[in-house]
Write a protein that holds these residues in place. Structure first.
Motif, PDB file in Angstrom:
ATOM      1  N   ASN A   3      40.065 -53.831  -8.240  1.00  0.00           N
ATOM      2  CA  ASN A   3      40.423 -53.350  -9.570  1.00  0.00           C
ATOM      3  C   ASN A   3      40.737 -51.865  -9.613  1.00  0.00           C
ATOM      4  N   ILE A   4      41.229 -51.311  -8.504  1.00  0.00           N
ATOM      5  CA  ILE A   4      41.665 -49.920  -8.521  1.00  0.00           C
ATOM      6  C   ILE A   4      43.091 -49.827  -7.993  1.00  0.00           C
ATOM      7  N   ILE A   5      43.735 -48.746  -8.388  1.00  0.00           N
ATOM      8  CA  ILE A   5      45.059 -48.419  -7.871  1.00  0.00           C
ATOM      9  C   ILE A   5      45.075 -46.921  -7.630  1.00  0.00           C
ATOM     10  N   PHE A   6      45.665 -46.479  -6.530  1.00  0.00           N
ATOM     11  CA  PHE A   6      45.687 -45.045  -6.255  1.00  0.00           C
ATOM     12  C   PHE A   6      47.071 -44.615  -5.771  1.00  0.00           C
ATOM     13  N   GLY A   7      47.314 -43.309  -5.826  1.00  0.00           N
ATOM     14  CA  GLY A   7      48.625 -42.774  -5.484  1.00  0.00           C
ATOM     15  C   GLY A   7      49.410 -42.453  -6.744  1.00  0.00           C
ATOM     16  N   ILE A   8      50.028 -41.286  -6.787  1.00  0.00           N
ATOM     17  CA  ILE A   8      50.689 -40.809  -7.991  1.00  0.00           C
ATOM     18  C   ILE A   8      51.837 -41.707  -8.440  1.00  0.00           C
ATOM     19  N   HIS A   9      52.676 -42.157  -7.504  1.00  0.00           N
ATOM     20  CA  HIS A   9      53.828 -42.990  -7.877  1.00  0.00           C
ATOM     21  C   HIS A   9      53.417 -44.375  -8.381  1.00  0.00           C
ATOM     22  N   PRO A  10      52.512 -45.096  -7.679  1.00  0.00           N
ATOM     23  CA  PRO A  10      52.070 -46.390  -8.209  1.00  0.00           C
ATOM     24  C   PRO A  10      51.435 -46.294  -9.594  1.00  0.00           C
ATOM     25  N   ILE A  11      50.647 -45.243  -9.817  1.00  0.00           N
ATOM     26  CA  ILE A  11      49.976 -45.101 -11.110  1.00  0.00           C
ATOM     27  C   ILE A  11      50.984 -44.830 -12.223  1.00  0.00           C
ATOM     28  N   ILE A  12      51.936 -43.942 -11.970  1.00  0.00           N
ATOM     29  CA  ILE A  12      52.956 -43.657 -12.985  1.00  0.00           C
ATOM     30  C   ILE A  12      53.797 -44.889 -13.269  1.00  0.00           C
ATOM     31  N   ASN A  13      54.141 -45.638 -12.225  1.00  0.00           N
ATOM     32  CA  ASN A  13      54.939 -46.846 -12.422  1.00  0.00           C
ATOM     33  C   ASN A  13      54.195 -47.858 -13.294  1.00  0.00           C
ATOM     34  N   MET A  14      52.883 -48.005 -13.066  1.00  0.00           N
ATOM     35  CA  MET A  14      52.113 -48.941 -13.877  1.00  0.00           C
ATOM     36  C   MET A  14      51.917 -48.413 -15.298  1.00  0.00           C
ATOM     37  N   LEU A  15      51.819 -47.102 -15.447  1.00  0.00           N
ATOM     38  CA  LEU A  15      51.717 -46.518 -16.786  1.00  0.00           C
ATOM     39  C   LEU A  15      52.973 -46.817 -17.600  1.00  0.00           C
ATOM     40  N   LYS A  16      54.110 -46.883 -16.910  1.00  0.00           N
ATOM     41  CA  LYS A  16      55.375 -47.166 -17.588  1.00  0.00           C
ATOM     42  C   LYS A  16      55.508 -48.640 -17.962  1.00  0.00           C
ATOM     43  N   THR A  17      55.001 -49.520 -17.090  1.00  0.00           N
ATOM     44  CA  THR A  17      55.241 -50.953 -17.267  1.00  0.00           C
ATOM     45  C   THR A  17      54.060 -51.709 -17.868  1.00  0.00           C
ATOM     46  N   ASN A  18      52.835 -51.233 -17.585  1.00  0.00           N
ATOM     47  CA  ASN A  18      51.659 -51.970 -18.058  1.00  0.00           C
ATOM     48  C   ASN A  18      50.501 -50.990 -18.311  1.00  0.00           C
ATOM     49  N   PRO A  19      50.685 -50.062 -19.257  1.00  0.00           N
ATOM     50  CA  PRO A  19      49.692 -48.987 -19.446  1.00  0.00           C
ATOM     51  C   PRO A  19      48.328 -49.479 -19.899  1.00  0.00           C
ATOM     52  N   PHE A  20      48.285 -50.611 -20.606  1.00  0.00           N
ATOM     53  CA  PHE A  20      47.013 -51.071 -21.164  1.00  0.00           C
ATOM     54  C   PHE A  20      46.141 -51.777 -20.119  1.00  0.00           C
ATOM     55  N   SER A  21      46.607 -51.813 -18.868  1.00  0.00           N
ATOM     56  CA  SER A  21      45.781 -52.376 -17.802  1.00  0.00           C
ATOM     57  C   SER A  21      44.754 -51.363 -17.295  1.00  0.00           C
ATOM     58  N   PHE A  22      44.903 -50.084 -17.719  1.00  0.00           N
ATOM     59  CA  PHE A  22      43.986 -49.046 -17.241  1.00  0.00           C
ATOM     60  C   PHE A  22      42.740 -48.929 -18.116  1.00  0.00           C
ATOM     61  N   LYS A  23      41.585 -48.820 -17.451  1.00  0.00           N
ATOM     62  CA  LYS A  23      40.352 -48.447 -18.147  1.00  0.00           C
ATOM     63  C   LYS A  23      40.192 -46.926 -18.131  1.00  0.00           C
ATOM     64  N   LYS A  24      40.320 -46.352 -16.934  1.00  0.00           N
ATOM     65  CA  LYS A  24      40.191 -44.908 -16.759  1.00  0.00           C
ATOM     66  C   LYS A  24      41.119 -44.463 -15.624  1.00  0.00           C
ATOM     67  N   ILE A  25      41.486 -43.188 -15.654  1.00  0.00           N
ATOM     68  CA  ILE A  25      42.221 -42.573 -14.547  1.00  0.00           C
ATOM     69  C   ILE A  25      41.436 -41.359 -14.084  1.00  0.00           C
ATOM     70  N   PHE A  26      41.288 -41.231 -12.770  1.00  0.00           N
ATOM     71  CA  PHE A  26      40.528 -40.136 -12.170  1.00  0.00           C
ATOM     72  C   PHE A  26      41.486 -39.202 -11.423  1.00  0.00           C
ATOM     73  N   ILE A  27      41.369 -37.897 -11.700  1.00  0.00           N
ATOM     74  CA  ILE A  27      42.251 -36.887 -11.110  1.00  0.00           C
ATOM     75  C   ILE A  27      41.412 -35.866 -10.347  1.00  0.00           C
ATOM     76  N   LEU A  28      41.911 -35.472  -9.191  1.00  0.00           N
ATOM     77  CA  LEU A  28      41.248 -34.424  -8.411  1.00  0.00           C
ATOM     78  C   LEU A  28      41.136 -33.161  -9.255  1.00  0.00           C
ATOM     79  N   ASN A  29      39.923 -32.563  -9.323  1.00  0.00           N
ATOM     80  CA  ASN A  29      39.698 -31.423 -10.216  1.00  0.00           C
ATOM     81  C   ASN A  29      40.491 -30.177  -9.837  1.00  0.00           C
ATOM     82  N   SER A  30      40.983 -30.135  -8.589  1.00  0.00           N
ATOM     83  CA  SER A  30      41.779 -28.980  -8.161  1.00  0.00           C
ATOM     84  C   SER A  30      43.269 -29.306  -8.068  1.00  0.00           C
TER      85      SER A  30
END
Length: 247
Positions: A3-30
């Motif tokens: 139930n996880i997905i990682f990598g900037i391109h896969p995440i953006i692509n899913m945000l465009k096509t199926n954004p409501f599948s996300f519970k949370k997104i975690f970003i490196l603090n730096s």
């Protein structure tokens, strides 16, 4: 890692096509705010997705030290399709193009095949429950998030499914690298079609070959006898599309 997905391109692509599948997104603090990160934050804000800043050690641990590119998404529980849904998908499809993948155990190859299947408008992907890679975070990353854009069905017995598809007058195309004259370019391929691809080393099983309507190959040169299965899948799907559409 289901139930996880990682990598900037896969995440953006899913945000465009199926954004409501996300519970949370975690970003490196730096993480620096590049153009892609700004795009990610645009969708996060638009769909009001919870975002958390975390350390590299935390991301490395959660992704098993994979190439996460400083971001990871935690997904809602996915709804999986079952064998009983095959007829429903066929019934609601204007044209039929089905992809069966036999013994594709490498998640990178499976992810690449899924991406090609979505690109070439395949209705569904069917895989055996045994001897097949599962849909995990690596598959999602390599597929650039497209694994959630197509029905993927794991079945107990591929031969029974093939016989069922044949009973619906769906043309079954098997692939075989050893053929010389039976190439994909020598035949007119019209929908409805089910394409069967096998592993690079073993190909499709003999019992499956025996249940195909035709076996075809891709002509190659310079003593290259086989292609990576994801490359071969793309070539076959492109040619089928080319013969059925005017680009």
């Amino acid at each position: 890692m289901k139930n996880i997905i990682f990598g900037i391109h896969p995440i953006i692509n899913m945000l465009k096509t199926n954004p409501f599948s996300f519970k949370k997104i975690f970003i490196l603090n730096s993480k620096k705010k590049s153009t892609k990160i700004k795009e990610l934050f645009f969708y996060v804000k638009k769909y009001k997705i919870c975002i958390c800043k975390v350390t590299k050690k935390w991301l490395d641990n959660k992704t098993n030290n994979s190439m996460h590119q400083g971001c990871m998404g935690f997904l809602n529980k996915l709804t999986y399709f079952k064998e009983k849904n095959i007829m429903d998908i066929i019934s609601f499809s204007k044209k039929i193009l089905i992809l069966i993948l036999d013994r594709i155990t490498d998640p990178h190859n499976l992810g690449a095949c899924i991406r090609s299947a979505v690109a070439f408008d395949v209705n569904m992907i069917i895989l055996p429950k045994k001897y097949s890679a599962k849909i995990n975070a690596t598959v999602k990353k390599v597929s650039c998030g497209t694994s959630d854009n197509i029905p993927i069905i794991f079945v107990k017995n591929l031969v029974n499914i093939i016989k069922f598809l044949k009973s619906l007058n769906i043309f079954i195309i098997g692939t075989d690298n050893n053929l010389i004259n039976n190439t994909i370019y020598n035949y007119k391929l019209k929908y409805p079609i089910c394409l069967i691809m096998g592993s690079e080393n073993k190909g499709i099983k003999s019992i499956i070959k025996n249940n195909c309507d035709i076996l075809l190959s891709i002509p190659t040169f310079n003593n290259v006898n086989s292609l990576n299965v994801s490359v071969a899948t793309s070539i076959f799907l492109f040619e089928i599309n080319r013969q059925n559409y005017i680009f």
